[in-house]
Design an enzyme around this catalytic site. Structure first.
Site, mmCIF file in Angstrom:
data_model
loop_
_atom_site.group_PDB
_atom_site.id
_atom_site.type_symbol
_atom_site.label_atom_id
_atom_site.label_comp_id
_atom_site.label_asym_id
_atom_site.label_seq_id
_atom_site.Cartn_x
_atom_site.Cartn_y
_atom_site.Cartn_z
ATOM 1 N N LYS A 154 0.842 -1.198 0.000
ATOM 2 C CA LYS A 154 0.000 0.000 0.000
ATOM 3 C C LYS A 154 0.878 1.249 0.000
ATOM 4 O O LYS A 154 1.963 1.261 0.575
ATOM 5 C CB LYS A 154 -0.895 -0.033 1.239
ATOM 6 N N SER A 202 -9.693 1.200 3.314
ATOM 7 C CA SER A 202 -8.906 2.078 2.466
ATOM 8 C C SER A 202 -7.792 1.361 1.694
ATOM 9 O O SER A 202 -7.118 1.990 0.872
ATOM 10 C CB SER A 202 -8.276 3.187 3.321
ATOM 11 N N SER A 218 -9.650 -1.297 7.170
ATOM 12 C CA SER A 218 -9.075 -1.008 5.858
ATOM 13 C C SER A 218 -8.440 -2.194 5.158
ATOM 14 O O SER A 218 -8.182 -2.135 3.958
ATOM 15 C CB SER A 218 -8.046 0.122 5.970
#
Length: 353
Positions: free
Chosen positions: A88, A163, A187
């Site tokens: 990420k 997310s 997330s």
């Protein structure tokens, strides 16, 4: 499958990380061939999916060539040498500008990689790129003022959840074997549930972070438990930068023999059907979760239903904490930068004023 957006390339469709490693070891597979295949797959399908905040094919191939040479010498660097994966974008990579998914944020170029990235590189993993996230990780969807919309490989009309939106999309698309996301309030878990993935938000401090705080964790998303365990064995190694880190523990992440044997006697599995706060659970979701718990019970596990342990007050307190936290970030932006923040984010943080 009918759509090119749902058809992974031949290597990743056929092999998980353990199978790739076995192929490298025997000489039947090549890290360069695998990387070339994945790059072609990403190049074809990612314009629709939009999973990457950064993707440099030349760097990927260079890493794969180095891996192939190590395997040729019989000297693999570590447990995942040549295995393609992603991280990420809020997991810093040295020399790679970081903006936390927001067009309002000035690029910050770290000089040192995050612990997760360092552990992957030390073990020989081939990082395909950094994956997208919504502004500051504040949304449960794949919408970013910087990257636009990240879409589900299962159906581009649907959201990935967030997310860790790009990590989830990459995992569902088969762009590599495992994909590291971060999670505070869901997330990692939301994209996993939206996209039908195996995933883990580890205990606080199990995976070291260079910006640790209570509740924040990094963990893998993948198409199999095997790849989740492969990733955890690497990224859970210690790092002196995380002052919240748990003591090192000899966890046999790769030992999946208990589950394969279908005998879970002596195991306890928690089942929670009511969180105690938030919107009511959809009956279809409750039925699916109950059916999953029954699979464990049928294999001999003791299924224990947990009573709700959250409250509406707790939920409201957590919500206002994050509104206040990012109101501070928002107020420090220039007028021009504020105009680049997603309107829904601006409205959300104003309630923290």
């Amino acid at each position: 499958m009918a759509s090119t957006a749902t058809s992974p390339g031949p290597y990743i469709a056929r092999f998980d990380g353990a199978a790739l490693l076995a192929g490298y070891r025997s000489g039947a597979l090549s890290p360069v061939d695998v990387a070339t295949d994945v790059i072609a797959d990403i190049t074809e399908r990612n314009p629709t999916i939009n999973a990457f905040s950064s993707f440099e094919p030349g760097e990927v191939l260079a890493a794969a060539r180095a891996s192939e040479e190590r395997w040729r010498r019989g000297e693999p660097l570590g447990a995942i040498d040549g295995v393609p994966c992603t991280v990420k974008e809020n997991l810093n990579r040295a020399g790679m500008p970081a903006r936390s998914g927001s067009a309002a944020t000035s690029p910050h170029t770290p000089t040192r990689s995050s612990p997760v990235v360092e552990r992957i590189l030390e073990a020989g993993g081939v990082i395909l790129g950094s994956t997208t996230m919504p502004d500051w990780g504040m949304l449960t969807s794949g919408v970013s003022s910087l990257h636009g919309i990240t879409r589900s490989p299962l159906d581009p009309a649907l959201t990935t959840g967030g997310s860790s939106s790009g990590a989830g999309a990459s995992a569902a698309a088969g762009f590599g074997c495992f994909h590291i996301g971060t999670d505070i309030g869901g997330s990692i878990r939301l994209p996993a549930s939206f996209l039908g993935l195996a995933a883990l938000k580890p205990s606080d401090g199990r995976v070291p972070l260079d910006t640790p705080f209570q509740g924040r964790a990094a963990g893998p998303l993948a198409q199999s438990i095997s790849d989740v365990s492969l990733a955890m064995a690497v990224i859970s190694q210690p790092d002196e930068r995380d002052y919240t880190a748990l003591p090192p523990e000899d966890i046999r992440w790769g030992d999946l023999s208990l589950g394969r044997a279908g005998d879970l006697r002596g195991s306890r599995v928690a089942l929670q059907l009511d969180a105690g706060a938030g919107i009511p659970v959809d009956p279809e979701v409750a039925a699916a979760v109950t059916a999953a718990a029954q699979v464990f019970a049928d294999a001999g596990a003791e299924v224990v239903e947990l009573a709700p342990f959250s409250t509406e007050t707790t939920l409201e307190d957590v919500d206002i904490f994050w509104r206040v936290r990012f109101w501070r970030t928002y107020t420090e932006l220039s007028t021009a930068a504020k105009a680049r923040v997603l309107p829904v984010i601006t409205e959300c943080v104003r309630h923290g004023a």
